[in-house]
Enzyme design. Structure first.
Site, PDB file in Angstrom:
ATOM      1  N   GLU A 279      43.241  32.390  40.878  1.00  0.00           N
ATOM      2  CA  GLU A 279      43.935  31.767  42.020  1.00  0.00           C
ATOM      3  C   GLU A 279      45.447  32.021  42.015  1.00  0.00           C
ATOM      4  O   GLU A 279      46.224  31.103  42.316  1.00  0.00           O
ATOM      5  CB  GLU A 279      43.667  30.251  42.027  1.00  0.00           C
ATOM      6  CG  GLU A 279      42.225  29.927  42.246  1.00  0.00           C
ATOM      7  CD  GLU A 279      41.934  28.428  42.168  1.00  0.00           C
ATOM      8  OE1 GLU A 279      41.291  27.909  43.078  1.00  0.00           O
ATOM      9  OE2 GLU A 279      42.347  27.792  41.170  1.00  0.00           O
TER      10      GLU A 279
HETATM   11  C1  ACM Z   1      38.861  28.182  38.795  1.00  0.00           C
HETATM   12  O1  ACM Z   1      38.008  27.357  39.145  1.00  0.00           O
HETATM   13  N1  ACM Z   1      39.999  28.270  39.425  1.00  0.00           N
HETATM   14  C2  ACM Z   1      38.625  29.063  37.664  1.00  0.00           C
END
Ligand code: ACM
Length: 474
Positions: A279
């Protein structure tokens, strides 16, 4: 048939039984004997012990045999870790009310041959969104050991807090550890605390996998050292993701990573170090690839096998053998399959944590007071049992998999009761998928029966668990 989870490879019933009493003794391999004697409240003794733990031959590497006959109980394995797995099976063969202390228990005659499907069977605890103390993490180690899980991944850093003291950058655990989600202060582990956790986990044959997440999920580090990012930021107590990034083109960032990884690697006897990579929405694609190439090359120098969330596979400059951790859904979302296969092309294998079935923080049902729903939630216990890690990413089969892991993110999880009631029973599904034979038929109603038996044992141990709701009824 007794309700053992994960289901053993071969489990035969014999004739007769053996009676354990409060004066029975445990002998043989000292580490596992000490554990069993402690949890069952039995004395150690090597002269004709009622429970004998023998290092010898195994039905398959990492496996054990367990025999209960009229003359006693014998577990034989090729390693202490495999004997420990056998000891967990034995605990589940006892009546539920004898799970945490034997007074008198009739154990039916049994022959079990058992070994794991995957070498890596993990749980993850996010200690960044909410901090959990050393004592709480030790309790979780004991909890996951019941299911033969052998890795505990600690998500040690995120936007909301940096939880491990780094001597060369002390501010990380100053302001960087002062907050958590929704306020209430933060917390961190000293290096001595962390070493204590590593040692405790090892006594349960569990390897700690530390994660230092980057280049996103770094607001806490940047709040302590603004030059690591784009200038001063406030500590963060919300639950948004994807807004922070290290300064990608600054050499100072890479000096920081070298120092942090050197210290974390020195605290880590296990082979793995997780560098996150998920992310990173505030980092351009070009910068992300540049960063991952640099950061992983620095980290690999410190002698550990790296793990990254599957987005790290966007880079084709990973150190050979870097492990990918898949966290997309059981139907891969855009790019996830390709990024995951990139680890295999670069000589690595993959840990499967499909978020819609293996994430323990997703609500069990719409009534759940705790948890989130973003990963196609709610996720019932039944659906947590209904997937196969080798049937998700085309081209990623048994041979490319290192194992499975059940992560527990803690945006809404505050207490140990919260942790346990979200983890249990779905973590039992993931443990069985990781341990039991790939060709064993996966039958929900049969598993639900065994979960009932396991739940009675959790009750005896005072471990919270969420009841399987009637809507999941076989
Ligand atoms: C995640 O759930 N951002 C690895």
């Amino acid at each position: 048939m007794a309700s053992v989870i994960p289901a053993p490879v071969l489990h035969l019933e014999g004739d007769g039984s053996f009676d354990l009493t409060s004066t029975s003794t445990v002998g043989g391999e000292p580490a596992v004997a000490a554990y069993l004697s402690d949890v069952l409240g039995l004395e150690l003794g090597n002269a004709h012990p009622a429970i004998e733990l023998v290092i010898g031959v195994a039905p398959s590497p990492g496996g054990y045999t367990l025999d209960v006959s009229a003359t006693g109980i014998r577990i034989e394995a090729d390693t202490p870790a495999a004997l420990f797995a056998g000891a967990q099976t034995l605990r589940q063969l006892l009546p539920p009310d004898q799970f945490v202390g034997v007074t008198t228990a009739t154990v039916p005659a049994t022959h079990i041959e058992d070994y794991p499907r995957f070498a890596y069977r993990g749980a993850m605890l996010d200690v960044a969104r909410h901090f959990f103390t050393v004592e709480q993490v030790k309790r979780y180690i004991d909890d996951i050991a019941l299911l033969k899980l052998n890795h505990l991944h600690l998500h040690l850093t995120d936007d909301q807090g940096w939880r491990l003291a780094i001597e060369s950058w002390p501010g990380l655990t100053g302001i960087g550890a002062s907050t958590q989600v929704n306020g209430g202060g933060g917390g961190f582990y000293t290096q001595q605390d962390y070493a204590d956790l590593v040692t405790y986990a090892a006594s349960r044959f569990i390897t700690i996998v530390p994660e230092i997440d980057m280049p996103g999920h770094t607001n806490a580090a940047i709040s302590a050292y603004p030059e690591l990012g784009d200038g001063a930021v406030e500590p963060y107590e919300g639950i948004e993701v994807g807004f922070s990034s290290f300064a990608i083109r600054s050499e100072h960032t890479y000096e920081f990573i070298d120092d942090v990884v050197r210290e974390v690697a020195a605290l880590t006897p296990g082979p793995y170090l997780h560098l996150g990579g998920d992310e990173s929405l505030a980092t351009t694609d070009e910068d992300f690839r540049y960063f991952i190439g640099r950061a992983t090359a620095i980290a690999a120098k410190h002698g550990k096998t790296l793990i990254g969330w599957h987005e790290m596979g966007r880079s084709d400059a990973l150190p050979t053998g870097t492990i990918g951790q898949y966290w997309s859904f059981t139907t891969p979302q855009e790019g996830a399959a390709e990024h995951t296969l990139s680890f295999v092309r670069q000589g690595g294998r993959v840990i499967m944590s499909p978020a819609d079935v293996a994430y323990l923080d997703i609500k069990y049902d719409t009534q759940s007071p705790l948890g989130l729903v973003w990963a196609e939630g709610p996720t019932s216990t039944r659906s947590s049992y209904g997937w196969d890690p080798a049937a998700i990413v085309p081209g990623l089969g048994e041979a490319q998999l290192l194992g499975v892991e059940a992560p527990l993110w803690t945006e809404t999880i505050v207490t140990m009761e919260d942790v346990e009631s979200m983890a249990f029973p779905r973590i039992a599904s993931v443990a069985e998928i990781g341990w039991s034979a790939a060709d064993r038929p996966r039958d929900w109603s049969e598993f639900a029966e065994r979960l009932n038996g396991f739940g009675a044992r959790l009750d005896a141990a005072g471990i919270r668990h969420t009841p399987v709701p009637p809507s999941d009824a076989p």
